[in-house]
Design an enzyme around this catalytic site. Structure first.
Site, short mmCIF file in Angstrom:
data_model
loop_
_atom_site.label_atom_id
_atom_site.label_comp_id
_atom_site.label_asym_id
_atom_site.label_seq_id
_atom_site.Cartn_x
_atom_site.Cartn_y
_atom_site.Cartn_z
N ALA A 67 0.86 -1.06 0.21
CA ALA A 67 0.03 0.16 0.10
C ALA A 67 0.81 1.42 0.17
CB ALA A 67 -0.87 0.29 0.90
N GLY A 112 1.03 -5.08 1.21
CA GLY A 112 -0.88 -5.01 -0.39
C GLY A 112 -0.28 -5.74 -1.42
N GLU A 115 -0.86 -9.44 -0.06
CA GLU A 115 -2.55 -9.26 -0.07
C GLU A 115 -2.76 -9.89 -1.56
OE1 GLU A 115 -1.66 -6.21 3.06
OE2 GLU A 115 -2.94 -7.17 4.08
N GLU A 135 4.81 -4.83 7.60
CA GLU A 135 3.99 -4.07 7.98
C GLU A 135 4.83 -4.14 9.41
OE1 GLU A 135 2.20 -6.68 5.88
OE2 GLU A 135 1.16 -5.59 4.68
N1 COA Z 1 5.18 3.10 -0.57
C1 COA Z 1 5.47 4.16 -0.71
N2 COA Z 1 6.71 4.16 -1.84
C2 COA Z 1 7.07 3.19 -1.36
C3 COA Z 1 6.43 2.25 -1.49
C4 COA Z 1 5.50 2.17 -0.71
N3 COA Z 1 4.73 0.88 0.00
N4 COA Z 1 7.68 0.97 -2.23
C5 COA Z 1 8.95 2.09 -2.28
N5 COA Z 1 8.18 2.88 -2.49
C6 COA Z 1 8.66 4.11 -3.48
C7 COA Z 1 10.03 4.91 -2.62
O1 COA Z 1 9.62 5.55 -1.58
C8 COA Z 1 10.54 5.29 -3.45
O2 COA Z 1 9.98 6.46 -3.87
P1 COA Z 1 11.31 7.69 -4.23
O3 COA Z 1 12.40 7.58 -5.92
O4 COA Z 1 10.66 8.60 -4.73
O5 COA Z 1 12.10 8.21 -3.06
C9 COA Z 1 10.39 4.20 -4.93
O6 COA Z 1 9.54 3.87 -4.20
C10 COA Z 1 11.84 3.55 -4.95
O7 COA Z 1 11.40 2.34 -3.38
P2 COA Z 1 12.99 2.50 -2.53
O8 COA Z 1 12.89 2.23 -1.17
O9 COA Z 1 14.07 3.73 -2.90
O10 COA Z 1 13.69 0.95 -3.16
P3 COA Z 1 14.19 0.03 -2.96
O11 COA Z 1 15.02 -0.74 -4.37
O12 COA Z 1 16.12 1.09 -1.78
O13 COA Z 1 13.82 -0.82 -2.07
C11 COA Z 1 12.23 -1.88 -1.21
C12 COA Z 1 12.73 -1.42 -2.48
C13 COA Z 1 11.05 -2.63 -1.70
C14 COA Z 1 12.91 -2.87 -0.15
C15 COA Z 1 11.90 -1.10 -0.38
O14 COA Z 1 11.18 0.59 -1.29
C16 COA Z 1 10.37 -0.69 0.55
O15 COA Z 1 10.54 -1.19 1.60
N6 COA Z 1 8.99 -0.66 -0.04
C17 COA Z 1 8.28 -0.95 1.31
C18 COA Z 1 7.72 -1.80 1.63
C19 COA Z 1 6.59 -2.10 2.52
O16 COA Z 1 6.45 -1.45 3.74
N7 COA Z 1 5.71 -2.27 2.24
C20 COA Z 1 4.45 -2.15 2.98
C21 COA Z 1 3.64 -1.23 3.30
S1 COA Z 1 1.97 -1.85 4.00
#
Ligand code: COA
Length: 260
Positions: A67, A112, A115, A135
């Site tokens: 999400a 999400g 999910e 989460e």
């Molecule tokens: N919501 C909002 N933005 C998200 C996102 C999410 N769930 N997942 C990734 N993004 C965004 C990042 O903020 C970043 O945006 P920016 O370039 O404007 O800063 C972009 O997507 C790329 O992600 P980034 O984190 O820079 O890539 P990475 O390769 O370093 O890491 C992940 C990849 C997937 C490990 C990391 O993005 C992450 O942990 N995402 C969240 C996962 C999460 O907790 N999901 C559950 C949410 S309830």
């Protein structure tokens, strides 16, 4: 059908390919994506030319990375519960489509995104895909059905570990625990998923519909569990720890949780 944050293309054999299309945000599910998925799956239900759906994410890195965490900032417990209910409703609509829905998981399927894959009837993963419910690392819990559908698929013990550790598992491990039906080379993923969808689309439609209808009842009291999950999602999202977890993600730093 024309959308801003998803793509919907009709393929041969009555297969609709739906792509969540926010690659710059790793296809995170914001309100627009949720609304468009609802409209798209309503269209798929009402269009008799559509016999099966493949759902994937744009780009090579993510199916859906969760999400949209940016939308969690500043939410009250009530608003968070509503957000969970809204996502649950759309995911239930996908699960209740009486045409096969195959998730083609092409990278991160987190939160999400995991999910969303769970709400599909079948999951095919690229060999570089990974799955997780991170989460807890944000001080919150899944709100789009993860606490209900994950244990039904992989067993309660494995689900408990994934949900409480927040750790990601590989596509191969996801296959071993029954989370995905098949793992294929990343370059062949869409072709494989479309071929499977086309095979299922060629079967007797009334029989397929009846199978999907009947499968729904193997799930016990899904509605009760989803309501409980949404209520808990709301109450956890209203805490100081959740505010800290969400802020830490957005500020790209480690969260410090205090248990309040
Ligand atoms: N919501 C909002 N933005 C998200 C996102 C999410 N769930 N997942 C990734 N993004 C965004 C990042 O903020 C970043 O945006 P920016 O370039 O404007 O800063 C972009 O997507 C790329 O992600 P980034 O984190 O820079 O890539 P990475 O390769 O370093 O890491 C992940 C990849 C997937 C490990 C990391 O993005 C992450 O942990 N995402 C969240 C996962 C999460 O907790 N999901 C559950 C949410 S309830």
């Amino acid at each position: 059908m024309s959308f801003s944050s998803i793509l919907a293309e009709e393929h041969e054999g009555g297969v609709l390919l739906v792509t969540v299309n926010r690659p710059g945000k790793l296809n995170a599910l914001n309100r627009v994506v949720i609304d468009e998925l609802e409209e798209c799956f309503r269209g798929a239900r009402d269009n008799s030319d559509v016999r099966a759906v493949v759902l994937t994410g744009a780009g090579t890195r993510a199916f859906v990375a969760g999400a949209d965490i940016g939308e969690f900032a500043g939410l009250s417990a009530e608003a968070a519960e509503q957000l969970a209910r809204r996502g649950q409703k759309v995911f239930l609509q996908i699960e209740r489509l009486r045409k096969p829905v195959i998730a083609a998981v092409n990278g991160f399927a987190l939160g999400g995104g995991c999910e969303l894959a769970l709400a599909c009837h079948i999951r095919v993963a690229a060999d570089n895909a990974s799955f997780g419910q991170p989460e807890v690392n944000l001080g919150i819990i899944p709100g789009y059905g993860g606490t209900q559908r994950l244990p039904r698929l992989v067993g309660r013990g494995r689900a408990a570990e994934m949900l409480m550790s927040g750790d990601r598992i590989s596509a191969q491990r996801a296959y071993e625990v029954g989370l995905v039906n098949a793992v294929v080379p990343a370059d062949d993923l869409i072709e494989n998923a479309l071929a499977l969808a086309s095979t299922l689309a060629s079967k007797a439609p009334l029989a397929v519909t009846a199978i999907l209808e009947s499968l729904h009842y193997c799930e016990g009291h899904l509605a009760d569990g989803l309501a409980q999950e949404a209520m808990l999602f709301g109450s956890v999202l209203g805490t100081e720890d959740a505010r800290e977890g969400v802020a830490a993600f957005l500020e790209k730093r480690k969260a410090e949780f205090k248990g309040r």
